[in-house]
Motif scaffolding. Structure first.
Motif, mmCIF file in Angstrom:
data_model
loop_
_atom_site.group_PDB
_atom_site.id
_atom_site.type_symbol
_atom_site.label_atom_id
_atom_site.label_comp_id
_atom_site.label_asym_id
_atom_site.label_seq_id
_atom_site.Cartn_x
_atom_site.Cartn_y
_atom_site.Cartn_z
ATOM 1 N N GLU A 1 -2.381 0.350 3.494
ATOM 2 C CA GLU A 1 -1.439 0.306 4.613
ATOM 3 C C GLU A 1 -1.936 1.179 5.763
ATOM 4 O O GLU A 1 -1.880 0.797 6.932
ATOM 5 C CB GLU A 1 -0.102 0.885 4.147
ATOM 6 C CG GLU A 1 1.045 -0.100 4.120
ATOM 7 C CD GLU A 1 2.227 0.569 3.460
ATOM 8 O OE1 GLU A 1 2.624 0.056 2.401
ATOM 9 O OE2 GLU A 1 2.702 1.619 3.973
ATOM 10 N N GLN A 2 -2.447 2.339 5.390
ATOM 11 C CA GLN A 2 -2.954 3.270 6.410
ATOM 12 C C GLN A 2 -4.142 2.658 7.148
ATOM 13 O O GLN A 2 -4.288 2.822 8.359
ATOM 14 C CB GLN A 2 -3.361 4.602 5.757
ATOM 15 C CG GLN A 2 -2.153 5.375 5.242
ATOM 16 C CD GLN A 2 -2.532 6.643 4.483
ATOM 17 O OE1 GLN A 2 -3.680 6.813 4.060
ATOM 18 N NE2 GLN A 2 -1.558 7.511 4.292
ATOM 19 N N GLY B 1 -4.277 1.759 11.042
ATOM 20 C CA GLY B 1 -5.347 2.354 11.859
ATOM 21 C C GLY B 1 -6.090 1.330 12.704
ATOM 22 O O GLY B 1 -7.007 1.691 13.432
ATOM 23 N N GLY B 2 -5.722 0.051 12.594
ATOM 24 C CA GLY B 2 -6.354 -0.962 13.441
ATOM 25 C C GLY B 2 -7.466 -1.737 12.758
ATOM 26 O O GLY B 2 -8.396 -2.210 13.416
ATOM 27 N N TYR B 3 -7.366 -1.886 11.433
ATOM 28 C CA TYR B 3 -8.361 -2.651 10.687
ATOM 29 C C TYR B 3 -7.661 -3.689 9.815
ATOM 30 O O TYR B 3 -6.525 -3.479 9.386
ATOM 31 C CB TYR B 3 -9.157 -1.744 9.737
ATOM 32 C CG TYR B 3 -9.849 -0.584 10.395
ATOM 33 C CD1 TYR B 3 -11.173 -0.680 10.813
ATOM 34 C CD2 TYR B 3 -9.183 0.625 10.595
ATOM 35 C CE1 TYR B 3 -11.824 0.397 11.407
ATOM 36 C CE2 TYR B 3 -9.817 1.708 11.197
ATOM 37 C CZ TYR B 3 -11.130 1.589 11.586
ATOM 38 O OH TYR B 3 -11.764 2.657 12.172
ATOM 39 N N GLU B 4 -8.410 -4.759 9.534
ATOM 40 C CA GLU B 4 -7.884 -5.680 8.525
ATOM 41 C C GLU B 4 -8.709 -5.454 7.259
ATOM 42 O O GLU B 4 -9.919 -5.221 7.346
ATOM 43 C CB GLU B 4 -7.923 -7.097 9.098
ATOM 44 C CG GLU B 4 -8.696 -8.137 8.404
ATOM 45 C CD GLU B 4 -8.986 -9.324 9.343
ATOM 46 O OE1 GLU B 4 -8.154 -9.695 10.188
ATOM 47 O OE2 GLU B 4 -10.095 -9.865 9.204
ATOM 48 N N LEU B 5 -8.025 -5.459 6.122
ATOM 49 C CA LEU B 5 -8.703 -5.138 4.862
ATOM 50 C C LEU B 5 -9.639 -6.283 4.478
ATOM 51 O O LEU B 5 -9.208 -7.423 4.314
ATOM 52 C CB LEU B 5 -7.661 -4.908 3.756
ATOM 53 C CG LEU B 5 -8.227 -4.464 2.409
ATOM 54 C CD1 LEU B 5 -8.713 -3.015 2.465
ATOM 55 C CD2 LEU B 5 -7.181 -4.612 1.305
ATOM 56 N N ALA B 6 -10.933 -5.952 4.313
ATOM 57 C CA ALA B 6 -11.895 -6.983 3.911
ATOM 58 C C ALA B 6 -12.121 -6.941 2.400
ATOM 59 O O ALA B 6 -12.627 -7.910 1.826
ATOM 60 C CB ALA B 6 -13.211 -6.766 4.641
#
Ligand code: SAH
Length: 249
Positions: free
Chosen positions: A173-174, A178-183
């Protein structure tokens, strides 16, 4: 010797300063979906002696800048880079991770194994994002709770040692906040802790204590490390290092 000098002395001959392995570096790299035949600009932050820096150099093309606060570790990186034919591709930078001089949108990939905790996971993710090109990737390994209902002894130890330890759900979630998508994400193996990190550490202890004969601080440092290892052996199901790979959005 100051506390920090003693810690550097304890680790300076180590190949790894945190749990990790070649195989897991490769696994995390593959999760980025970067085109590895391109010339990539990579920063390895908190690189230590550079085990993963060298692995990244073997697996990619382009330039890697290896960053650490301590020159003793960067000297090792330089030695290994020269010895393995990567002198032109690996540069070192002595700098604090919270004060990086990179240009905005200049990096394809930010790497950090077992090091972002020095700044804090969320703070690091947020601060480093601007250095990534649009669609660039970040790959960081971070101490993570793997189970609920933890023994109080363990909670107490890690909340004192790294108060930001959380579950993988919270860390993910963090990352998104923080402005990322989980890869992708995965947990490092027990071998990465024991065979690659703790066992070599244990074998360095006799020499270290010989170098610092009757030094209480050195003896205490060794006791703390041994305590951490004992806790790991006892409670390794409850926590681990998780690699998180994110794409800048
Ligand atoms: N990535 C390496 C080292 C992990 S240990 C490996 O996996 O082997 C954490 C590293 O972070 C150490 O090398 C330490 O010197 C470095 N470090 C600690 N505080 C730092 C800071 N503020 N800025 C940059 N590096 C830092």
């Amino acid at each position: 010797m100051k506390d920090i000098e003693l810690i550097v002395d304890f680790h300076k001959e180590a190949i790894r300063l945190a749990p990790g392995s070649k195989e897991e570096t490769l696994k995390a790299l593959k999760l980025t979906n970067l085109n590895l035949s391109n010339e990539l600009n990579i920063a390895d932050i908190g690189c230590g002696s550079g085990a993963q820096t060298l692995d990244l150099a073997r697996l990619t093309h382009g330039k890697i800048i290896a960053v650490d606060l301590f020159p003793e570790f960067l000297e090792k990186v330089k030695e290994h880079a020269a010895g393995q034919g990567f002198k032109e591709r690996i540069n070192t930078l002595q700098c604090s991770m919270d004060d990086l001089p990179f240009e905005e949108e200049s990096l394809d990939l930010i790497w950090s194994e077992g090091a972002i905790y020095n700044m804090g996971f969320q703070k690091g993710l947020q601060a480093w994002r601007r250095f990534l090109k649009p669609g660039g990737y970040i790959a960081v390994s971070e101490l993570t709770w793997l189970k609920d209902n933890r023994p109080p002894e363990l909670e107490e130890f890690w909340s004192g040692t790294y108060s930001e330890i959380r579950s993988a759900e919270v860390k993910k979630e963090q990352l998104q906040q923080g402005g990322y998508e989980l890869a992708g994400s995965f947990t490092l193996s027990e071998q990465s802790w024991m065979d690659n990190y703790y066992s070599p550490m244990l074998s360095r202890i006799p020499e270290f204590l010989k170098r610092h004969l009757k030094d209480k601080k050195a003896e205490n440092l060794v006791k703390e490390e041994q305590n951490e290892i004992d806790l790991y052996k006892k409670y390794k199901d409850y926590y681990g290092y998780v690699f998180y790979i994110g794409r800048k959005v």
